[in-house]
Motif scaffolding. Structure first.
Motif, PDB file in Angstrom:
ATOM      1  N   ARG A  53     -26.729 -41.513  65.252  1.00 50.91           N
ATOM      2  CA  ARG A  53     -26.200 -40.575  64.254  1.00 50.91           C
ATOM      3  C   ARG A  53     -26.504 -41.046  62.839  1.00 50.91           C
ATOM      4  N   ARG A 162     -30.457 -33.667  68.162  1.00 45.93           N
ATOM      5  CA  ARG A 162     -29.783 -32.920  69.233  1.00 45.93           C
ATOM      6  C   ARG A 162     -28.490 -32.238  68.798  1.00 45.93           C
ATOM      7  N   ASN A 163     -27.935 -32.651  67.672  1.00 50.66           N
ATOM      8  CA  ASN A 163     -26.622 -32.103  67.306  1.00 50.66           C
ATOM      9  C   ASN A 163     -26.441 -32.126  65.785  1.00 50.66           C
ATOM     10  N   SER A 182     -25.520 -25.516  63.464  1.00 50.91           N
ATOM     11  CA  SER A 182     -24.459 -26.484  63.162  1.00 50.91           C
ATOM     12  C   SER A 182     -23.149 -26.066  63.807  1.00 50.91           C
ATOM     13  N   GLN A 187     -21.331 -35.877  68.119  1.00 47.66           N
ATOM     14  CA  GLN A 187     -21.969 -36.527  69.263  1.00 47.66           C
ATOM     15  C   GLN A 187     -21.129 -37.725  69.687  1.00 47.66           C
ATOM     16  N   LYS A 196     -19.114 -34.485  73.701  1.00 48.14           N
ATOM     17  CA  LYS A 196     -18.814 -34.172  72.300  1.00 48.14           C
ATOM     18  C   LYS A 196     -17.383 -34.546  71.935  1.00 48.14           C
TER      19      LYS A 196
END
Length: 690
Positions: A53, A162-163, A182, A187, A196
């Protein structure tokens, strides 16, 4: 003004550990620049990063709607109106394009001219629409070359994204970044069953990550915790660790829920050379070796796990098994290598190619043998020991240990040479031959090590030029720039009186005898070194004008160049140096105006005025006082004596008429000035310093 907290988190697949810190800073800096571009104010921005992240938390971001002034510059006034004062077709087309008439325009004036200008105020996009755009732009403008592409749309980033989470207080800002919508789901940890973590408010970050899965998103806090726990674990067995910030940074970038654990390995492995042990523990396993109070290795190591397990002993046993396997391999290779002496690997180098057009490693070794014999004369090395070091220098490259652990080349050669009862300086030189390996790296300590390092680097550099592998502006696959800087640093810092042109020629001849006469190739390599010299001095804070003034003389003696640059840099900081330089400039300008060549010798009988007598005497005194100083290359002392010219030159210009009606006297006075210029320019080209 409405102030809110903004959170942005980019969830990725595992980012490269060696780049994570840089990527995080680039993301932060790019985002800040974009906020300034859109005139969006804030109180503070905090950045966060883990292997999976990248995140930013903006405190008190101003979310009020703003008006921005748009300006459009039109044609210049010269092109906007014709000679009768009517608008030209160029101006009419511009007005039509802006959908305005001439009465709505202003004028833009500056040093370069005057133009038509149109100003209008527009409402800036809402922050909810701007933030996704700013975020994507900040990510795309991270300039590090190692990218990946993924999915059908061929998106490009360091690892697949991925997120995406974008929260403004408790409101989710909808937008697409890299075609990913979004949301408000963070994550989770890679080992978690729940993919999540729901976040309700931006202020809850990063606390919610720690509460849910012990994830420490703050890089600095994570690093501090890891370092603290490592030291605590080492103290449990009365041990300590050595400072290795690079490894700490790498481990911090590999984990997000760090758990520090103490593990062991069998004592028998302590019989391996220390460098092999440390390399296996640190480089291969990313763990930390432990030392006792005498700085000797203990049969323990510290690992940093990315899992908060209820049964840490299982993690410890798993890591101990892997460590045992690695060290067993190293032990096997080491014992296998020691069945024969290091020198017995020499003939086997014939089977190993150095470079397609430059022969085998054996042929390179033979070139090093000849080149180091020549270099050893200049740096007070024992010639026979230097030749011995050259013969053994590449033998470890085909040992089992180096084939398995390439980074230990040179170090293994040193260990094996010491075991074979080779002289200590010869053995150490085998390790030092690769120094310096990077900018700012330490230099070889021994004289043989210096000679071998210069020989090895010069052989590679001249060989690559010989076969046409010359670095371009953006590519240097064989790191020839680094090799050149290494040679320069060793010669200058160790004060080795090697002539650079001779070194280049000697090395080129060893590749092919015809190269001895290849002046063009030799000049190419010399110019390459000069460019590296300029870069190196500039990087070390020297004035570019001083560097250029000295290098313009194309001296081939690096020690002489270094002493001049240092001395002139010191001279420029002294009192009255500016007045001296102005005097030189004035003398040069006078001499340049003379179309006829100023030839001949100064006629003492024609020196009449008191001021020119004093100046002439100063010239003669300077020559006597500095004769030995020039031979000893004591340029700082010479420049101090040059300051004595300041008053005599000044008085000469005030009281003496240079362009006398008598042509012989005029020429004689110009010859005096020419003699002064020769004195100054014997050190450097002062025209660069005006």
């Amino acid at each position: 003004m409405i102030k809110k907290t903004l959170l942005i988190e980019i969830g990725t697949e595992e980012l490269p550990s060696r780049l994570l810190y840089k990527i995080s800073l680039y993301f932060h800096d790019n985002f800040v620049k974009k906020l300034h571009f859109y005139n969006i104010s804030y109180k503070d921005i905090k950045w966060f990063s883990t292997p999976r992240r990248l995140a930013l938390k903006v405190i008190d971001i101003d979310t009020t709607e703003k008006c921005i002034e748009m300006t459009k510059r039109g044609p210049s006034i010269l092109h906007a109106y014709d000679e009768n004062g009517f608008l030209t077709q160029t101006a009419i087309r511009w007005l039509k394009n802006c959908r305005i008439d001439i009465n709505q325009t202003d004028r833009l004036k500056n040093e370069k001219g005057e133009w038509l200008l149109y100003k209008r105020k527009e409402k800036q996009e809402k922050i909810e629409l701007l933030i996704p755009k700013i975020t994507e732009s900040a990510l795309k403008n991270i300039f590090i070359k190692k990218y990946m592409r993924w999915e059908k749309n061929n998106q490009k980033f360091f690892r697949p994204i991925r997120n995406i989470v974008i929260l403004l207080e408790n409101e989710t800002i909808m937008g697409n970044i890299f075609n990913i919508p979004s949301g408000n789901l963070l994550q989770n940890h890679i080992s978690s069953q729940e993919n999540k973590i729901k976040i309700k408010h931006a202020r809850d970050y990063p606390k919610i990550l720690f509460q849910k899965n012990k994830i420490i998103a703050d890089y600095a806090i994570r690093k501090e915790k890891i370092l603290k726990n490592i030291k605590e674990n080492a103290q449990k067995i009365n041990g300590c660790i050595k400072n290795n910030n690079f490894l700490i940074e790498e481990v911090t970038s590999l984990v997000e829920s760090p758990t520090v654990l103490l593990a062991n390995f069998e004592k028998k492995f302590l019989n391996l050379p220390e460098k092999i042990l440390i390399y296996t523990i640190e480089k291969q396993q990313k763990c930390f070796p432990i030392y006792d109070c005498k700085k000797k290795l203990l049969p323990n190591f510290i690992l940093v796990s990315n899992i908060n397990s209820k049964k840490p002993e299982k993690i410890i046993k798993g890591n101990e098994k892997v460590m045992h396997a690695r060290l067993s391999d190293a032990e096997f290779f080491f014992k296998n290598d020691r069945k024969i002496k290091l020198e017995n690997y020499l003939l086997s180098l014939k089977k190993v190619l150095f470079q397609n057009n430059l022969g085998s490693l054996y042929e390179k070794t033979m070139r090093l043998k000849k080149l180091i014999k020549w270099i050893a004369q200049y740096n007070s090395s024992n010639i026979q020991d230097s030749i011995r070091a050259a013969l053994l220098s590449k033998c470890d490259l085909i040992t089992h240990i180096v084939c398995e652990f390439p980074e230990l080349q040179g170090t293994i050669g040193m260990y094996y040479a010491l075991e074979d009862q080779e002289k200590k300086d010869v053995a150490i030189a085998l390790q030092e031959q690769y120094l310096p390996t990077f900018s700012g790296d330490k230099l070889p300590r021994t004289s043989i090590g210096c000679a071998l390092s210069i020989a090895d680097k010069m052989d590679t550099l001249s060989g690559m030029f010989y076969v046409g592998n010359i670095p371009s502006a953006d590519k240097d696959p064989f790191a020839l720039r680094r090799l050149a800087i290494g040679i320069i640093r060793i010669i200058i810092v160790k004060n080795i009186p090697l002539n650079l042109k001779d070194l280049i020629s000697k090395s080129l001849c060893l590749h092919h005898e015809k190269n001895c006469k290849n002046v063009i190739l030799s000049d190419k390599i010399f110019k390459f070194f000069v460019k590296r010299l300029l870069y190196w001095y500039e990087e070390n804070g020297y004035n570019i004008k001083v560097i250029q003034s000295v290098l313009s003389y194309k001296s081939t003696n690096l020690i002489d160049i270094h002493q001049k640059i240092q001395s002139i840099s010191y001279f420029l900081q002294t009192e009255n140096s500016k007045l001296i330089i102005l005097s030189i400039k004035r003398i040069s300008n006078i001499l340049e105006k003379e179309n006829n060549k100023i030839t001949g010798c100064i006629n003492i009988k024609l020196i009449k005025e008191a001021e020119e007598i004093i100046l002439f005497n100063q010239i003669e005194k300077f020559k006597i006082d500095t004769r030995n100083l020039f031979l000893e290359q004591k340029y700082q002392d010479i420049l101090i004596k040059i300051k004595d010219f300041e008053k005599p030159i000044s008085n000469f210009f005030k009281q003496v008429r240079i362009y006398d009606s008598n042509s012989k006297i005029r020429l004689n006075r110009l010859l005096i000035l020419y003699e002064i210029k020769k004195i100054f320019f014997s050190i450097t080209d002062f025209s660069y310093l005006y």
